[in-house]
Scaffold this active site. Sequence first.
Site, PDB file in Angstrom:
ATOM      1  N   GLY A   1      -3.612  15.748   2.620  1.00  0.00           N
ATOM      2  CA  GLY A   1      -2.398  16.385   2.488  1.00  0.00           C
ATOM      3  C   GLY A   1      -1.439  16.306   0.836  1.00  0.00           C
ATOM      4  O   GLY A   1      -0.697  15.042   0.597  1.00  0.00           O
ATOM      5  N   ALA A   2      -0.346  17.294   1.122  1.00  0.00           N
ATOM      6  CA  ALA A   2       1.292  18.029   0.905  1.00  0.00           C
ATOM      7  C   ALA A   2       0.095  17.405  -0.927  1.00  0.00           C
ATOM      8  O   ALA A   2       0.367  16.528  -1.597  1.00  0.00           O
ATOM      9  CB  ALA A   2       1.266  16.565   1.054  1.00  0.00           C
TER      10      ALA A   2
ATOM     11  N   HIS B   1      -1.415  17.589  -4.721  1.00  0.00           N
ATOM     12  CA  HIS B   1      -0.902  17.543  -6.165  1.00  0.00           C
ATOM     13  C   HIS B   1      -1.579  16.989  -6.953  1.00  0.00           C
ATOM     14  O   HIS B   1      -2.863  17.884  -6.870  1.00  0.00           O
ATOM     15  CB  HIS B   1       0.710  16.695  -6.657  1.00  0.00           C
ATOM     16  CG  HIS B   1       0.039  15.284  -6.157  1.00  0.00           C
ATOM     17  ND1 HIS B   1      -1.383  14.714  -7.182  1.00  0.00           N
ATOM     18  CD2 HIS B   1       0.051  14.310  -5.311  1.00  0.00           C
ATOM     19  CE1 HIS B   1      -1.058  13.373  -6.110  1.00  0.00           C
ATOM     20  NE2 HIS B   1      -0.490  13.451  -5.045  1.00  0.00           N
TER      21      HIS B   1
ATOM     22  N   HIS C   1      -4.645  15.218  -7.118  1.00  0.00           N
ATOM     23  CA  HIS C   1      -5.497  15.075  -6.287  1.00  0.00           C
ATOM     24  C   HIS C   1      -6.349  15.607  -6.913  1.00  0.00           C
ATOM     25  O   HIS C   1      -7.865  15.974  -6.530  1.00  0.00           O
ATOM     26  CB  HIS C   1      -5.270  15.887  -4.025  1.00  0.00           C
ATOM     27  CG  HIS C   1      -3.993  15.075  -4.123  1.00  0.00           C
ATOM     28  ND1 HIS C   1      -2.867  15.600  -3.235  1.00  0.00           N
ATOM     29  CD2 HIS C   1      -4.171  14.164  -3.110  1.00  0.00           C
ATOM     30  CE1 HIS C   1      -2.623  14.446  -2.899  1.00  0.00           C
ATOM     31  NE2 HIS C   1      -3.528  14.026  -2.461  1.00  0.00           N
TER      32      HIS C   1
ATOM     33  N   GLN D   1      -2.308   4.249   9.578  1.00  0.00           N
ATOM     34  CA  GLN D   1      -2.094   3.505   8.349  1.00  0.00           C
ATOM     35  C   GLN D   1      -0.235   3.265   8.115  1.00  0.00           C
ATOM     36  O   GLN D   1       0.191   2.636   6.842  1.00  0.00           O
ATOM     37  CB  GLN D   1      -3.117   4.062   7.503  1.00  0.00           C
ATOM     38  CG  GLN D   1      -2.219   5.613   7.005  1.00  0.00           C
ATOM     39  CD  GLN D   1      -3.145   5.658   5.697  1.00  0.00           C
ATOM     40  OE1 GLN D   1      -4.167   6.119   5.847  1.00  0.00           O
ATOM     41  NE2 GLN D   1      -2.768   5.676   4.672  1.00  0.00           N
TER      42      GLN D   1
ATOM     43  N   GLN E   1      -6.640   5.692  -8.847  1.00  0.00           N
ATOM     44  CA  GLN E   1      -5.271   4.623  -9.572  1.00  0.00           C
ATOM     45  C   GLN E   1      -5.272   4.312  -8.863  1.00  0.00           C
ATOM     46  O   GLN E   1      -4.350   3.269  -8.274  1.00  0.00           O
ATOM     47  CB  GLN E   1      -6.225   4.553 -10.572  1.00  0.00           C
ATOM     48  CG  GLN E   1      -7.231   3.315 -11.203  1.00  0.00           C
ATOM     49  CD  GLN E   1      -5.826   2.933 -12.339  1.00  0.00           C
ATOM     50  OE1 GLN E   1      -6.486   3.927 -13.551  1.00  0.00           O
ATOM     51  NE2 GLN E   1      -5.090   2.190 -13.194  1.00  0.00           N
ATOM     52  N   LYS E   2      -3.991   5.112  -8.177  1.00  0.00           N
ATOM     53  CA  LYS E   2      -2.695   5.257  -8.087  1.00  0.00           C
ATOM     54  C   LYS E   2      -2.741   3.831  -6.453  1.00  0.00           C
ATOM     55  O   LYS E   2      -1.368   2.946  -6.631  1.00  0.00           O
ATOM     56  CB  LYS E   2      -1.936   6.440  -7.978  1.00  0.00           C
ATOM     57  CG  LYS E   2      -0.687   6.453  -7.879  1.00  0.00           C
ATOM     58  CD  LYS E   2       0.753   6.662  -6.681  1.00  0.00           C
ATOM     59  CE  LYS E   2       0.208   7.228  -5.489  1.00  0.00           C
ATOM     60  NZ  LYS E   2       1.289   6.011  -4.471  1.00  0.00           N
ATOM     61  N   ASP E   3      -3.554   4.055  -5.395  1.00  0.00           N
ATOM     62  CA  ASP E   3      -3.566   3.211  -4.361  1.00  0.00           C
ATOM     63  C   ASP E   3      -4.600   2.027  -5.171  1.00  0.00           C
ATOM     64  O   ASP E   3      -5.881   2.317  -4.123  1.00  0.00           O
ATOM     65  CB  ASP E   3      -3.687   3.871  -4.046  1.00  0.00           C
ATOM     66  CG  ASP E   3      -2.787   4.933  -3.603  1.00  0.00           C
ATOM     67  OD1 ASP E   3      -1.472   4.606  -2.706  1.00  0.00           O
ATOM     68  OD2 ASP E   3      -2.766   5.982  -3.198  1.00  0.00           O
TER      69      ASP E   3
HETATM   70  O1  PAF Z   1      -5.132   7.594  -0.469  1.00  0.00           O
HETATM   71  C1  PAF Z   1      -3.954   8.356   0.876  1.00  0.00           C
HETATM   72  O2  PAF Z   1      -3.924   9.369   0.957  1.00  0.00           O
HETATM   73  C2  PAF Z   1      -4.645   7.959   2.417  1.00  0.00           C
HETATM   74  O3  PAF Z   1      -4.915   6.520   2.496  1.00  0.00           O
HETATM   75  C3  PAF Z   1      -6.198   8.139   2.566  1.00  0.00           C
HETATM   76  C4  PAF Z   1      -7.548   6.774   2.136  1.00  0.00           C
HETATM   77  C5  PAF Z   1      -6.438   9.500   2.761  1.00  0.00           C
HETATM   78  C6  PAF Z   1      -6.640   7.488   3.981  1.00  0.00           C
HETATM   79  O4  PAF Z   1      -5.640   8.522   5.441  1.00  0.00           O
END
Ligand code: PAF
Length: 282
Positions: A31-32, A34, A37, A61, A148-150
């Site tokens: 969520g939140a 931008h 997403h 997490q 790609q940011k993560d």
């Molecule tokens: O990248 C994220 O927003 C989160 O790590 C994910 C993949 C939705 C898992 O909670």
Amino acid sequence: MNTFKKTEELRAELLKHRLKNKKIGLVPTMGALHQGHISLVEKAKEKSDVVAVSIFVNPTQFNNSEDLEKYPRNLERDLSLLHEAGCDIVFAPEVAEMYSSKHDLKINFGALENSLEGKFRPGHFSGVGQIVSKLFNIFQPNSAFFGQKDLQQFFVIKKLIDQLSFPIELHMVPTKRESNGLAMSSRNERLTEEEKIQAGLIYKTLKESADDILNGTSINHITEQVHELFKKNERLTLEYFEVVETEKFTGISTISDPKKTALCIAAEIGKVRLIDNLLLNY
Ligand code: PAF
């Protein structure tokens, strides 16, 4: 757009689409939302018949309870952005819907646990692996879309798909940036305008370092320079800067394959932790 809070209702809706042979694309989010997403949703629309988005701030997490508590949440705004973007299905469960009190599963991603986000956020990838596996099992999507940011998270999910045999096509979507290069992130909502300007240094550092590497400067020298630069900066605290190969995310000092090389950085400004990366062949 249909929104669900209950797994069984969502499953029933997805089954209807599956029976009509529709291809389901899943965009997991916390969520939140931008524009980053929204670009995932756009890519999912290109590749699927039905686009589904999950919105769930996943407690397993977070290794820092303050970070979990302060994580921005705005479901109403998220739903309106997703509606505008043409999303078909949203799943926004409560924590109790996703985790029973008995939940104690852990997942270990091997070498990926010992570097960068794995090292600095113990247990983080186990939590990501748990929730993404649950979402994959619930949605049974044909394809899934991650930013790609993560980057390290992307490779964690790739490993999950490969080694647990999920029949899902994985897509990586490039990072969306503000005009000063700051990577879009839900966490940016916690920055002041002044901090957003200062945080532009993160991308500038990545870009200049990548150019220096391509011009032949040694990785060790560049790493020292980056540490010096951040030491002089009063607002940003560097957590790590590393040039890595992207399968195991181990630091390297010489490049063997530019296509599998990334520059990764994490820094804190105020109490907000930001990460970013650049593939060397950007
Ligand atoms: O990248 C994220 O927003 C989160 O790590 C994910 C993949 C939705 C898992 O909670």
